[in-house]
Design a protein around this motif. Sequence first.
Motif, PDB file in Angstrom:
ATOM      1  N   TRP A  85      12.873  14.792  -0.365  1.00 22.10           N
ATOM      2  CA  TRP A  85      12.210  13.932   0.624  1.00 22.10           C
ATOM      3  C   TRP A  85      12.492  14.397   2.055  1.00 22.10           C
ATOM      4  O   TRP A  85      11.594  14.424   2.893  1.00 22.10           O
ATOM      5  CB  TRP A  85      12.673  12.490   0.435  1.00 22.10           C
ATOM      6  CG  TRP A  85      11.848  11.489   1.181  1.00 22.10           C
ATOM      7  CD1 TRP A  85      11.915  11.163   2.500  1.00 22.10           C
ATOM      8  CD2 TRP A  85      10.787  10.692   0.634  1.00 22.10           C
ATOM      9  NE1 TRP A  85      10.994  10.217   2.822  1.00 22.10           N
ATOM     10  CE2 TRP A  85      10.285   9.901   1.700  1.00 22.10           C
ATOM     11  CE3 TRP A  85      10.238  10.553  -0.643  1.00 22.10           C
ATOM     12  CZ2 TRP A  85       9.240   8.987   1.511  1.00 22.10           C
ATOM     13  CZ3 TRP A  85       9.203   9.639  -0.822  1.00 22.10           C
ATOM     14  CH2 TRP A  85       8.717   8.875   0.249  1.00 22.10           C
ATOM     15  N   GLN A  94       2.235  15.443   5.871  1.00 18.93           N
ATOM     16  CA  GLN A  94       2.249  14.082   6.393  1.00 18.93           C
ATOM     17  C   GLN A  94       0.830  13.539   6.477  1.00 18.93           C
ATOM     18  O   GLN A  94      -0.080  14.229   6.936  1.00 18.93           O
ATOM     19  CB  GLN A  94       2.885  14.062   7.781  1.00 18.93           C
ATOM     20  CG  GLN A  94       4.305  14.610   7.815  1.00 18.93           C
ATOM     21  CD  GLN A  94       4.809  14.850   9.217  1.00 18.93           C
ATOM     22  OE1 GLN A  94       4.249  14.340  10.170  1.00 18.93           O
ATOM     23  NE2 GLN A  94       5.878  15.626   9.342  1.00 18.93           N
ATOM     24  N   GLU A 131       9.513  -2.770  -5.474  1.00 19.54           N
ATOM     25  CA  GLU A 131       8.481  -1.748  -5.616  1.00 19.54           C
ATOM     26  C   GLU A 131       8.302  -1.295  -7.063  1.00 19.54           C
ATOM     27  O   GLU A 131       7.173  -1.058  -7.496  1.00 19.54           O
ATOM     28  CB  GLU A 131       8.783  -0.550  -4.716  1.00 19.54           C
ATOM     29  CG  GLU A 131       8.545  -0.815  -3.252  1.00 19.54           C
ATOM     30  CD  GLU A 131       8.283   0.458  -2.459  1.00 19.54           C
ATOM     31  OE1 GLU A 131       8.518   1.567  -2.999  1.00 19.54           O
ATOM     32  OE2 GLU A 131       7.845   0.335  -1.305  1.00 19.54           O
ATOM     33  N   HIS A 172       2.880   5.701   1.985  1.00 14.26           N
ATOM     34  CA  HIS A 172       3.966   6.446   2.619  1.00 14.26           C
ATOM     35  C   HIS A 172       3.410   7.524   3.547  1.00 14.26           C
ATOM     36  O   HIS A 172       2.310   8.038   3.324  1.00 14.26           O
ATOM     37  CB  HIS A 172       4.856   7.099   1.554  1.00 14.26           C
ATOM     38  CG  HIS A 172       5.554   6.110   0.669  1.00 14.26           C
ATOM     39  ND1 HIS A 172       4.938   5.515  -0.415  1.00 14.26           N
ATOM     40  CD2 HIS A 172       6.821   5.597   0.711  1.00 14.26           C
ATOM     41  CE1 HIS A 172       5.782   4.687  -0.998  1.00 14.26           C
ATOM     42  NE2 HIS A 172       6.929   4.719  -0.338  1.00 14.26           N
ATOM     43  N   THR A 173       4.169   7.852   4.560  1.00 11.13           N
ATOM     44  CA  THR A 173       3.743   8.887   5.509  1.00 11.13           C
ATOM     45  C   THR A 173       3.837  10.279   4.905  1.00 11.13           C
ATOM     46  O   THR A 173       2.915  11.089   5.063  1.00 11.13           O
ATOM     47  CB  THR A 173       4.603   8.819   6.784  1.00 11.13           C
ATOM     48  OG1 THR A 173       4.434   7.539   7.397  1.00 11.13           O
ATOM     49  CG2 THR A 173       4.199   9.908   7.776  1.00 11.13           C
ATOM     50  N   TRP A 175       3.211  12.400   2.226  1.00  9.76           N
ATOM     51  CA  TRP A 175       2.421  12.275   1.002  1.00  9.76           C
ATOM     52  C   TRP A 175       2.951  13.136  -0.152  1.00  9.76           C
ATOM     53  O   TRP A 175       2.977  12.691  -1.299  1.00  9.76           O
ATOM     54  CB  TRP A 175       0.960  12.604   1.279  1.00  9.76           C
ATOM     55  CG  TRP A 175       0.661  14.034   1.659  1.00  9.76           C
ATOM     56  CD1 TRP A 175       0.572  14.538   2.924  1.00  9.76           C
ATOM     57  CD2 TRP A 175       0.404  15.128   0.769  1.00  9.76           C
ATOM     58  NE1 TRP A 175       0.286  15.882   2.886  1.00  9.76           N
ATOM     59  CE2 TRP A 175       0.169  16.275   1.583  1.00  9.76           C
ATOM     60  CE3 TRP A 175       0.352  15.268  -0.610  1.00  9.76           C
ATOM     61  CZ2 TRP A 175      -0.096  17.526   1.032  1.00  9.76           C
ATOM     62  CZ3 TRP A 175       0.076  16.511  -1.161  1.00  9.76           C
ATOM     63  CH2 TRP A 175      -0.157  17.628  -0.337  1.00  9.76           C
ATOM     64  N   ALA A 178       6.117  11.620  -1.458  1.00 10.17           N
ATOM     65  CA  ALA A 178       5.811  10.376  -2.164  1.00 10.17           C
ATOM     66  C   ALA A 178       5.238  10.653  -3.553  1.00 10.17           C
ATOM     67  O   ALA A 178       5.539   9.924  -4.509  1.00 10.17           O
ATOM     68  CB  ALA A 178       4.833   9.541  -1.347  1.00 10.17           C
ATOM     69  N   ASN A 206      16.871   5.829  -1.928  1.00 12.33           N
ATOM     70  CA  ASN A 206      16.833   5.077  -0.676  1.00 12.33           C
ATOM     71  C   ASN A 206      18.223   4.881  -0.072  1.00 12.33           C
ATOM     72  O   ASN A 206      18.390   4.912   1.149  1.00 12.33           O
ATOM     73  CB  ASN A 206      16.181   3.713  -0.913  1.00 12.33           C
ATOM     74  CG  ASN A 206      14.678   3.799  -1.096  1.00 12.33           C
ATOM     75  OD1 ASN A 206      14.129   4.889  -1.235  1.00 12.33           O
ATOM     76  ND2 ASN A 206      14.012   2.669  -1.123  1.00 12.33           N
TER      77      ASN A 206
END
Length: 222
Positions: A85, A94, A131, A172-173, A175, A178, A206
């Motif tokens: 990530w 992005q 989520e 999500h920014t 991509w 994600a 996270n």
Amino acid sequence: MPPSPAALARILPFAAFMALLGLRGMLPELPGLDARWIYSLNLLIVGGLLAWYWREYGELYRKNLPTAREAGFSAAIGLVVFALWIELDAPWMQLTSPTASFFPVDASGALIWPLVLVRWLGAALLVPVMEELFWRSWLMRWLESPQFEAVAPQRVGLKAIALSTFVFMLAHTLWLAAIIAGLAYALLYIRTGKLWCAVLAHAVTNGALGIWVVQTRQWQFW
């Protein structure tokens, strides 16, 4: 057909989280109003909804906890996703330009530890449960069949995996990161048949990301 109680139990906490996220972004900067504290409402509202509906989450009952081996494998997957990530952030990876929307620092640049703690607890403990219940337990299985509760994770097909991961990506920014994360969590769920494995991997990702962000002050990842 209206959503079933089981579907609502998975949709409403996610909807509340997204509504609070939007509210924080829309609030104007006013004297005495620190919109960053809106995030703390997630712990109360989203956490409260998860607690209220807990009996609807049969997949999260104690009998469905992962074995030690499954837990270790899930944690390892979570660390791999974290490592990828923070590397997959090139401009072409992005969906939009990264914006740091959460600076837990004061005017002098010092960390505001209560804000850091609220943000980390939300990201590492609340978000993975909320989520995974929405993206994997509900949406992925619902795409396989509207009677999603009858769909065993092992029966989910490629179409449902791909579509749910695509929608997950849009939220999500980063991509590409994600997509990898969404596929990793989905495949863990399918392979083990235990949603806790996806939750654990997501929590490790996270949690590690939050620690790294605070240490490096790369706020755009938060």
